[in-house]
Write an enzyme that holds these catalytic residues in place. Structure first.
Site, PDB file in Angstrom:
ATOM      1  N   PRO A 160       0.730  -1.316  -0.064  1.00 10.90           N
ATOM      2  CA  PRO A 160      -0.148   0.017   0.062  1.00 10.90           C
ATOM      3  C   PRO A 160       0.850   1.104   0.012  1.00 10.90           C
ATOM      4  CG  PRO A 160      -0.823  -1.586   1.479  1.00 10.90           C
ATOM      5  CD  PRO A 160       0.580  -1.987   1.194  1.00 10.90           C
ATOM      6  N   PHE A 302      16.070   2.265   6.371  1.00 15.86           N
ATOM      7  CA  PHE A 302      16.780   2.205   5.308  1.00 15.86           C
ATOM      8  C   PHE A 302      16.703   3.519   4.455  1.00 15.86           C
ATOM      9  CE2 PHE A 302      19.388   1.186   1.944  1.00 15.86           C
ATOM     10  CZ  PHE A 302      18.918   1.442   0.721  1.00 15.86           C
ATOM     11  N   LYS A 358      20.323   2.780 -14.643  1.00 14.38           N
ATOM     12  CA  LYS A 358      21.579   2.001 -14.872  1.00 14.38           C
ATOM     13  C   LYS A 358      22.896   2.652 -14.818  1.00 14.38           C
ATOM     14  CE  LYS A 358      23.690  -0.763 -18.431  1.00 14.38           C
ATOM     15  NZ  LYS A 358      24.076  -2.142 -17.643  1.00 14.38           N
ATOM     16  N   ASP A 486      12.976  26.617 -15.148  1.00 16.51           N
ATOM     17  CA  ASP A 486      13.840  27.080 -16.099  1.00 16.51           C
ATOM     18  C   ASP A 486      13.153  26.541 -17.571  1.00 16.51           C
ATOM     19  OD1 ASP A 486      15.869  28.483 -17.307  1.00 16.51           O
ATOM     20  OD2 ASP A 486      17.237  26.936 -17.045  1.00 16.51           O
TER      21      ASP A 486
END
Length: 658
Positions: A160, A302, A358, A486
């Site tokens: 959730p 964490f 990546k 910007d």
């Protein structure tokens, strides 16, 4: 033997026709969720069309609470006003009867090997892959397609509050289909008793053909069976509309008493066994709940640690001359500050663990750019590269990059440039972006551009609509809302289909004022000519800052003049230059004096006039008098549709997708 020969022939035909066909439909159901099914048909239609991006359509069937144009548009991240236009201009708020078919126009794009159109879904309690794919999104996606879009695909469960990217199935016509006159493909979810024949007949008015539709789905007269909750592609030769549809209003069911339950034939179990069973159930629930609590607590700790590791030593407090306010802000001086080597390495390690980006090696980038050769140089510190067969733009970054990574990693929108990956080498960051082959918008709209490049009226309206859509996403669909800060013609890139991508998010800011509407700062940065008066005078940052800049950008697109030229002779406000068009009774007749001369007579004067009116609203000194980006997007969407109708009688061709 005959059966074996037939199978061999079909297999041979399949491999011969791969370049020209679109992947067939994939059966839906629990078996497609687990174990993982990475078959092509489970993940989407192959990206084998003529264009990597195209106008496409979905059919969605109304169901409470998604039984209005507005609600469906919100669910599918579609444009409500454009949906209404394609569905006989029915009211966006009119509740429709359950199972009413609605046309949903979308922009279909290649994502890796597959076509898709992305929307997002915030997971609610009791949500699961099966329910999302089959019920909420009605078979327009699959369990495994959703899972592969997760930031951490190896984490199977959904929780959730988690935001999921939902890839909806769509496709663009192949070369063979284009040669047959097929211009669009519609994703249609099969229902009970549906056949290719009755599906094609339903859309016959728009050029749907039974044989061509079967071929588009790799089906034949010998292999024609289709199943409920699978998606098939319907071939269309013209734009669909609601003329063949019915839109009955929703009628609430009359209240009635629930039916009584029949008496149970089975006796109740003895109380002692029941008590024992309940105790074991309670014990099991307690164990599971405890485990879940520990897991969730660990995840929270964490991310708190990660957030702390990315913060600066202190959060600066800024004041304004006109307001007594404090702001807990992301570092505004990031253009001049840099992270230490240790901080950068820690940040890079965190990126590889928790984001979808990546992490490339520097050797990867050297190979991609032929060692950053001058042949691949684009502009400044940007180089064109080729990674695994895909064209990319590789940019050497200065200063603190954490903010731009944080913003772009949370965004997945067609009109916002995609950050594909990063590299950190010898104290320098490199960003790998999707490649926009036609470069910045500024090189196409200014009269003095050296290559004499120009855009047609239709393409200008398409670009304006794209930019508005991207900014509206930032303002309305990110949490917290973000302001780009910007917006200018150099920070809008055009891909090979002249679709706009907003870039340069180094100055982007979340809006975190007390009421969630504005933030204050004393650090004024941005591009001269695009900055709103309230920002220059009082440091107010809110979405209206982007609205003002968009007004300047739209004025550039209409006039062909750059910002410096627009401000020539301006005494106070830029909107002064619009007075000859807007203040006189017959302002439309004066449009020709302001419109970009490179357009010649190839523009609709009445629509152009309405665009100057929109510019005037965007440039108003009082930010409260400016339209929201959502309103601008709605206006431009209708303008784009009208321009499509105008362009159909001229040589101007646009996709009508906003």
């Amino acid at each position: 033997m005959a059966s074996l020969a037939l199978k061999s022939t079909l297999i041979l035909l399949f491999f011969i026709s791969i370049p020209y066909l679109i992947t067939s439909q994939q059966p839906y159901g629990e078996k497609n969720c687990f174990p993982v099914n990475n078959a092509t048909s489970a993940l989407g239609f192959s990206c084998n069309g003529v264009n990597r991006t195209c106008q496409s359509f979905l059919i969605y069937r109304t169901q409470p609470p998604y039984n209005t144009i507005s609600a469906i548009a919100s669910l599918l991240s579609a444009n409500a006003s454009q949906m209404s236009a394609f569905n006989s201009n029915i009211s966006e708020t009119m509740a429709l009867a359950t199972n009413t078919e609605v046309i949903v126009p979308v922009t279909c794009s290649c994502s890796g090997k597959f076509y898709q159109y992305n929307t997002t879904h915030i997971v609610k309690r009791y949500d699961n892959y099966n329910d999302l794919s089959n019920n909420t999104y009605e078979g327009l996606t699959t369990c495994n397609a959703i899972r592969t879009q997760k930031i951490s695909p190896n984490v199977v469960n959904i929780f959730p509050g988690e935001t999921l990217t939902i890839p909806l199935r769509c496709a663009c016509p192949t070369r063979t289909q284009f040669n047959l006159g097929i211009k669009y493909l519609m994703s249609f979810v099969v229902q009970d008793d549906d056949t290719f024949s009755n599906i094609a007949v339903k859309f016959y008015k728009f050029g749907a053909d039974v044989g061509q539709t079967m071929e588009a789905n790799e089906k034949s007269e010998q292999d024609y069976v289709i199943y409920p909750f699978t998606t098939v592609l319907v071939t269309l030769k013209s734009l669909p509309n609601g003329s063949v549809m019915e839109y009955p209003p929703y009628v609430a069911p009359s209240p009635s008493s629930p039916p009584s339950l029949p008496p149970s034939d089975e006796p109740e179990p003895p109380s002692s066994d029941g008590g024992s069973s309940k105790r074991w159930v309670y014990f099991g629930v307690g164990v599971v709940a405890g485990g879940v609590f520990v897991t969730v607590a660990g995840v929270i700790l964490f991310f708190l640690f990660l957030k702390r590791s990315l913060r600066k030593k202190s959060d600066p407090i800024f004041s304004s001359k006109s307001f007594e306010a404090q702001e807990k802000a992301l570092p505004l001086e990031s253009k001049t500050e840099t992270m230490t080597e240790t901080e950068s390495m820690e940040f890079l390690d965190n990126i590889s663990k928790i984001t979808s980006l990546k992490v490339y090696s520097f050797k990867d980038l050297q190979t991609a750019t032929e060692d950053f050769s001058s042949v691949n140089w684009i502009k400044g510190s940007v180089y064109k590269g080729n990674l695994n067969g895909d064209e990319v733009a590789i940019k050497k970054m200065d200063g603190d990059v954490s903010k731009e990574i944080s913003v772009l990693n949370k965004i997945n929108h067609f009109n916002i440039i995609s950050l594909l990956g990063v590299c950190f080498e010898n104290g320098v960051w490199y960003f790998v972006y999707e490649y926009a082959g036609n470069g910045p918008l500024s090189e196409w709209i200014h009269q003095e551009n050296p290559n004499n490049q120009t855009l047609s009226w239709g393409k200008r309206m398409q670009v304006a609509c794209d930019v508005a859509t991207g900014l509206n996403y930032l303002h309305s669909y990110t949490s917290p809302p973000h302001v780009h800060k910007d917006v200018n013609s150099s920070n809008v890139l055009l891909n090979m289909e002249f679709r706009a991508k907003i870039t340069e998010f180094g100055l982007s800011r979340p809006v975190r004022g007390n009421d969630g509407q504005f933030t204050l700062t004393a650090h004024i940065v941005g591009t001269k000519g695009y900055l709103a008066p309230e920002y220059l005078e009082n440091g107010i940052i809110n979405p209206m800052l982007d609205v003002y800049a968009f007004g300047v950008l739209l004025l550039e697109m209409l006039t062909g003049k750059n910002v410096a030229q627009l401000f020539e002779g301006v005494k106070v406000h830029l909107s002064e230059i619009l007075e000859p068009v807007l203040s006189e009774e017959d302002g439309i007749s004066n449009v020709k004096e302001f419109i970009d001369s490179s357009l010649g007579e190839e523009y609709p004067a009445d629509i152009a006039y309405s665009m100057f009116v929109l510019v005037d609203r965007c440039l108003r000194k009082d930010p409260g008098s400016r339209p929201s980006m959502d309103e601008i997007m709605q206006i431009l969407s209708k303008t784009l549709t009208t321009s499509l109708m105008w362009g159909s009688s001229t040589s101007d061709s646009i996709s009508s997708s906003c």
